[in-house]
Design a protein around this motif. Structure first.
Motif, short mmCIF file in Angstrom:
data_model
loop_
_atom_site.label_atom_id
_atom_site.label_comp_id
_atom_site.label_asym_id
_atom_site.label_seq_id
_atom_site.Cartn_x
_atom_site.Cartn_y
_atom_site.Cartn_z
N ASN A 80 0.81 -1.23 0.00
CA ASN A 80 0.00 0.00 0.00
C ASN A 80 0.84 1.27 0.00
O ASN A 80 0.32 2.34 0.32
N ARG A 86 -4.07 8.30 1.36
CA ARG A 86 -4.45 8.05 2.76
C ARG A 86 -4.24 9.31 3.60
O ARG A 86 -5.09 9.69 4.39
N ASP A 92 -10.60 3.72 6.03
CA ASP A 92 -9.60 3.22 5.09
C ASP A 92 -10.21 2.25 4.08
O ASP A 92 -11.24 1.63 4.33
N THR A 93 -9.51 2.13 2.99
CA THR A 93 -9.91 1.23 1.89
C THR A 93 -9.89 -0.23 2.35
O THR A 93 -9.11 -0.58 3.25
N SER A 131 -3.52 -2.66 8.75
CA SER A 131 -4.48 -1.88 9.55
C SER A 131 -3.76 -1.18 10.70
O SER A 131 -4.08 -0.04 11.04
N SER A 169 -2.21 1.79 9.09
CA SER A 169 -3.21 2.81 8.72
C SER A 169 -3.74 3.52 9.96
O SER A 169 -3.93 4.73 9.97
N MET A 192 -6.11 6.80 10.37
CA MET A 192 -7.39 6.24 9.93
C MET A 192 -8.15 5.76 11.16
O MET A 192 -7.57 5.16 12.07
N ARG A 195 -12.23 1.03 9.08
CA ARG A 195 -11.84 0.38 7.83
C ARG A 195 -13.05 -0.33 7.23
O ARG A 195 -13.81 -0.98 7.94
#
Lengths: 84, 282
Positions: B163, B170, B186-187, B202, B205, B210, B213
């Protein structure tokens, strides 16, 4: 005129509807022994709501809940009406 | 507030009828990418009957509608009349689509005498990322979800499991959300069999900022809920800070176990406690 909607996946049903000289409903269900009358009522009520009397409906049911049967039938009806 | 949001295809009866038992904080009923063009009507009918007749529904329902430039958008919005939808997820948002969606919603809600609806913006184009500051202040917006699959497609680059290629996007989402008090979502992590990869990504992120998710499989929910929740250690720390602050409410800054505590730290502790209460962690 003919309309088809749904699938034969688990918890779904495949419904075919077409013009007919009178109302005819055929139900093939994996849970038909227990729920035939309930499925029949959903189909008849939905056809009544839509004012459809001269149609043949085939329900191939894989354990769909009432709202799934109703929604598939409504889509099949819409598709039948568009099939001119 | 969310930690996890689970995508469910709107045309899948099995998933819909189990939607209330999944561990997700919210369910995203998808009428867009998960539904083929020929099945849009079928999915919409199924979702309508599911929402209007199910006795038990998920706590929070998000509806991903088709984009405003399609013939399905207006029909999808009719599902708001069920009064069962908590949020709209609008795809391919940029400043132009945000204005168009809001104008349409203004009239639609008024004409149908419906309550206000919150929007989650799905940012999945280069234009959406670059224009994020222009639409993040929108009054209906409550969260921004990054869509990395479409974004990397737009950028004509390969999506990787590291990522690295979405670091900038992000960051843009996180800063825009923090500045406007929105939830940064998050994506999805697309390899549903790689739970360790999901955990690692994760964690990263979450460390960037973030707050939640999106998930594409129920097996991702436990990991995502855990990572985007405050840990027991954080909750205990927050409670200690809050207790110490309550004991000295008029002191601007004080020490706790040798560390300075001041207003930003007290605010952070309050947020952790609020989150912990909301997610039944204390």
């Amino acid at each position: 005129m003919k309309g088809i909607a749904g699938s034969k996946e688990s918890n779904d049903c495949l419904i075919t509807i077409e013009s007919s000289v009178k109302r005819k409903i055929e139900i093939n269900s994996i849970v038909g022994v227990f729920f035939y009358d309930q499925i029949l009522k959903v189909v008849e009520d939905t056809l009544d709501e839509q004012g459809l009397h001269n149609v043949k409906v085939i329900v191939e049911d894989k354990g769909a809940l009432d709202y799934t049967i109703k929604s598939r039938l409504l889509t099949a009806i819409e598709r039948m009406r568009e099939d001119v | 507030m969310f930690r996890s949001l689970l995508f469910i295809p709107g045309n899948n009866p099995s998933m819909l009828q189990n939607a209330d038992v999944f561990l997700a904080d919210a369910i995203i009923i998808d009428l867009e990418d998960a539904i083929s063009i020929k099945e849009k009507d079928n999915a919409r009918n199924l979702v309508h009957n599911y929402l209007t007749t199910s006795s038990v529904l998920p706590k929070q329902i998000v509806l991903r509608v088709n984009s405003i430039d399609t013939v399905w958008f207006k029909k999808d919005l009719d599902l708001l009349k069920t009064n069962k939808i908590n949020y709209l997820l609008i795809p391919k948002v940029d400043s132009k689509t945000m204005i168009e969606v809001n104008e349409y919603l203004d009239a639609f809600l008024l004409n149908n005498n419906l309550d206000e609806i919150k929007i989650i913006a799905l940012v999945e184009t280069a234009r959406g990322v670059t224009e994020i500051d222009k639409f993040a202040e929108n009054k209906r917006l409550c969260a921004i979800l990054l869509g990395a699959e479409d974004l990397t497609n737009d950028l004509e680059i390969k999506r990787t499991e590291t990522n690295q290629e979405i670091f900038y996007a992000r960051s843009k989402v996180i800063y825009a959300c923090a500045a406007n008090k929105l939830i940064a979502i998050d994506t999805p992590f697309t390899n549903i069999n790689d739970l360790l990869g999901l955990e690692k990504d994760s964690d990263f992120s979450n460390s960037l900022g973030m707050k939640a998710r999106a998930c594409i499989h129920p097996n991702q929910l436990e990991t995502v809920n855990r990572i985007y929740s405050p840990s027991n250690e954080e909750i205990n720390w927050a409670l200690e800070v809050f207790k110490a602050h309550q004991a000295n409410p008029n002191v601007g800054a004080f020490q706790l176990k040798g560390k300075m505590i001041d207003k930003p730290i007290i605010e952070r502790a309050k947020k952790i406690i609020e989150k912990a209460k909301l997610f039944n962690l204390m």
